[in-house]
Design an enzyme around this catalytic site. Structure first.
Site, PDB file in Angstrom:
ATOM      1  N   CYS A 131      -6.089   1.772 -10.706  1.00  0.00           N
ATOM      2  CA  CYS A 131      -5.173   0.902 -11.448  1.00  0.00           C
ATOM      3  C   CYS A 131      -5.926  -0.040 -12.372  1.00  0.00           C
ATOM      4  CB  CYS A 131      -4.289   0.132 -10.480  1.00  0.00           C
ATOM      5  SG  CYS A 131      -5.165  -1.193  -9.652  1.00  0.00           S
TER       6      CYS A 131
ATOM      7  N   HIS B 102      -7.186   4.785   5.039  1.00  0.00           N
ATOM      8  CA  HIS B 102      -6.634   3.623   4.336  1.00  0.00           C
ATOM      9  C   HIS B 102      -5.109   3.802   4.275  1.00  0.00           C
ATOM     10  CE1 HIS B 102      -5.561   0.854   1.090  1.00  0.00           C
ATOM     11  NE2 HIS B 102      -6.679   0.204   1.415  1.00  0.00           N
TER      12      HIS B 102
ATOM     13  N   HIS C 259       0.817  -1.228   0.000  1.00  0.00           N
ATOM     14  CA  HIS C 259       0.000   0.000   0.000  1.00  0.00           C
ATOM     15  C   HIS C 259       0.845   1.271   0.000  1.00  0.00           C
ATOM     16  CE1 HIS C 259      -1.800  -3.344   2.300  1.00  0.00           C
ATOM     17  NE2 HIS C 259      -2.792  -3.124   1.470  1.00  0.00           N
TER      18      HIS C 259
ATOM     19  N   GLU D  29      -2.953   3.233   2.055  1.00  0.00           N
ATOM     20  CA  GLU D  29      -2.443   3.858   0.819  1.00  0.00           C
ATOM     21  C   GLU D  29      -2.583   5.377   0.896  1.00  0.00           C
ATOM     22  OE1 GLU D  29      -3.995   2.387  -2.982  1.00  0.00           O
ATOM     23  OE2 GLU D  29      -3.535   4.338  -3.864  1.00  0.00           O
TER      24      GLU D  29
END
Ligand code: SF4
Length: 319
Positions: A205, A134, A84, A136
């Site tokens: 992505c 999160h 991440h 990320e």
């Protein structure tokens, strides 16, 4: 199990493809395995390498030790950073302590990190589309100085923005968001701030969008879709939402033993997919479990081909 074939009800099972492991997850797991081979156990891993308990447990068996913060890593042992991504302060701290570290950040997340740096260097404030807390998002925020990035999660957040200089803005996104929701948020940003600079489309992505497209396709024909993934896996949660919006009921499960055959009472066509951090072995575990109760007619519904692979860090190539 004592379910005779005669008694089994037929269920059509549509299995979405692409599903499961993406190139970034595959690489991150390989990095931990190869690090254990190279340095010997234990190898420390900061945060779950990918959000999947099965994967984490298998790596623990090989000698990985999972911790949340660098402070928990003893001196003199190697540490791997999860797929991440991490705030810049983390590798800095590892260097200060003389720790050997391996960065398993997905190259597609690293690309967003570099864009964040570039945009702030160009004097732009960044609007980041993502989910609070999160890892990320924490990692990407940690690429730039405090106050240089603002998080938006919803259209209402876009409305509430009061940037200091609306002419000097850029936007970036988390890689595992809902394609449809993000498109709406990006459009709202571009409408409010016509000169905002951003990536073409967004930073979602290939694996996230391919898995969403595939589940959207099967959801049209299913009464229920099972999504294999962890409750903290962003891309898996998005697959549940996409299936529901596609007209099916959807359930997130981590393992086959969570399946209640009663869920299938009204179901004649069932869908199945897996988030990017869930291995194929768990998909097979689920189909085996379903076959104990039902006469399963499995069909693979392929909406895209994937052949992406990412290079391993130097010095860690598989021998
Ligand atoms: Fe990389 Fe996408 Fe996989 Fe995340 S889901 S690890 S960004 S390829």
């Amino acid at each position: 199990m004592n379910h005779s074939d005669k008694q089994k009800r037929q269920i059509d099972l549509l299995v979405a493809a692409p599903r499961g492991f993406c190139a970034g997850v595959d690489r991150a797991i390989k990095i931990v395995e190869l690090a254990i081979k190279k340095y010997g156990a234990p190898v420390y891993v900061r945060h779950e390498i990918v959000h999947n308990r099965y994967v984490v447990d298998e790596l623990k068996k090989l000698g990985a030790i999972f911790v949340e913060e660098l402070d928990e890593v003893p001196d003199g042992v190697p540490v791997v950073f999860s797929a991440h991504g991490v705030p810049k302060a983390v590798p800095h701290k590892a260097e200060e302590r003389g720790l050997e570290y391996l960065d398993a950040t997905c190259p597609l997340v690293s690309k967003v990190h570099r864009q964040a740096e570039r945009q702030t260097q160009a004097g732009r404030h960044i609007i980041f589309v993502g989910h609070a807390n999160h890892p990320e998002v924490i990692g990407t925020f940690g690429q730039v100085a405090d106050g240089r990035m603002t998080l938006v999660e919803t259209l209402a957040d876009v409305e509430a923005l009061q940037p200091e200089d609306p002419e000097a803005l850029a936007f970036l996104t988390q890689t595992t968001l809902s394609v449809d929701d993000t498109r709406a948020i990006v459009e709202a940003l571009q409408t409010r701030f016509p000169n905002i600079i951003g990536p073409k489309g967004e930073d979602i992505c290939y694996a996230t969008s391919n898995r969403q497209n595939a589940v959207k396709e099967i959801a049209k024909s299913c009464e229920l879709v099972l999504v294999i993934g962890a409750p903290n896996s962003s891309n898996s949660l998005r697959l549940v939402e996409v299936a529901e919006r596609g007209g099916a009921a959807a359930k997130l499960i981590q393992r086959a033993d969570e399946i209640d055959p009663a869920w299938m009472e009204e179901v004649s066509t069932l869908g199945l997919t897996a988030g990017a951090s869930a291995p194929e072995i768990l998909v097979r575990e689920v189909t085996d479990r379903l076959e104990e109760y039902f006469d399963i007619r499995e069909k693979n519904i392929q909406t895209a081909d994937e052949n992406m692979t990412f290079k391993l860090p130097r010095g860690l190539e598989a021998s």
